[in-house]
Design a protein around this motif. Sequence first.
Motif, PDB file in Angstrom:
ATOM      1  N   GLY A  17      -6.818  -2.305   4.711  1.00  0.00           N
ATOM      2  CA  GLY A  17      -7.096  -1.276   5.784  1.00  0.00           C
ATOM      3  C   GLY A  17      -8.603  -1.088   5.526  1.00  0.00           C
ATOM      4  O   GLY A  17      -9.330  -1.846   4.710  1.00  0.00           O
ATOM      5  N   PRO A  85      -2.984   5.410   6.610  1.00  0.00           N
ATOM      6  CA  PRO A  85      -4.337   4.950   6.030  1.00  0.00           C
ATOM      7  C   PRO A  85      -4.289   4.522   4.674  1.00  0.00           C
ATOM      8  O   PRO A  85      -3.075   4.894   4.049  1.00  0.00           O
ATOM      9  CB  PRO A  85      -5.200   6.184   6.210  1.00  0.00           C
ATOM     10  N   LEU A  86      -5.144   3.925   4.029  1.00  0.00           N
ATOM     11  CA  LEU A  86      -5.462   3.793   2.623  1.00  0.00           C
ATOM     12  C   LEU A  86      -5.198   5.108   2.065  1.00  0.00           C
ATOM     13  O   LEU A  86      -5.673   6.170   2.336  1.00  0.00           O
ATOM     14  CB  LEU A  86      -6.506   3.023   2.181  1.00  0.00           C
ATOM     15  N   ARG A 167      -0.170  -5.989  10.016  1.00  0.00           N
ATOM     16  CA  ARG A 167      -0.937  -4.925   9.876  1.00  0.00           C
ATOM     17  C   ARG A 167      -2.182  -5.414   9.600  1.00  0.00           C
ATOM     18  O   ARG A 167      -3.383  -4.835  10.153  1.00  0.00           O
ATOM     19  CB  ARG A 167      -0.622  -3.849   8.506  1.00  0.00           C
ATOM     20  N   VAL A 171      -5.493  -4.173  11.928  1.00  0.00           N
ATOM     21  CA  VAL A 171      -6.742  -3.744  11.341  1.00  0.00           C
ATOM     22  C   VAL A 171      -7.948  -4.495  11.754  1.00  0.00           C
ATOM     23  O   VAL A 171      -8.895  -3.842  12.036  1.00  0.00           O
ATOM     24  CB  VAL A 171      -6.468  -3.960   9.726  1.00  0.00           C
TER      25      VAL A 171
END
Length: 201
Positions: A17, A85-86, A167, A171
């Motif tokens: 992320g 999100p992170l 993912r 990103v």
Amino acid sequence: MTHQVHAFEPPERFVAGTVGPPGERSFFLQARGGGRVVSVALEKVQVSLLAEKLEELLTEAARRFGVDLELPPEEPIVAASDNEPLESPVDEEFRVGTLGLAFDVDTATVVIEAIAAGEGELEAVDETETEAETVEDDEDEDDEPDDDLDRLRVRLTPQATREFISRAKRVVAAGRPPCPLCGQPLDPRGHLCPRHNGYHR
């Protein structure tokens, strides 16, 4: 100083992320499990290369061992991709210098190790042998041992690995689009394209 190994085997969540707006993004790998959250910083190119090498590792493991690694029958089908999100706060444990990959045949899992950068160390992805049980099996061959460096170790099923790859690619692609002429990221405030001798395009 004793090095620290942050092991998640397996993690509850392991994702790539970013923090910050496009053009100023900082990239992280983040693992969660057992009430712990560990975040390590790395470069965009490392995230992209990690996703690429993980795909190659799964393909090679399937070819060599004749195992269908797409989705074993015992693994549940995940309904939706992880686009969250992170987890905050994102506290950097260390900056990644080397990424090690291995495939554990006995458990049919992928092992990823993010190893802290030593002084003056270049970032790299070290793909270990697919039949290795742990990433350390190949590290003894290095000229400079990194046993005294902090590391993040995660163990993923093939399906979880493919979700991580998906993912990670999203990103990386979510940043600034590349210039069609020079390939450098386009800046909303203007782009000094070397193909146009520095003129804004």
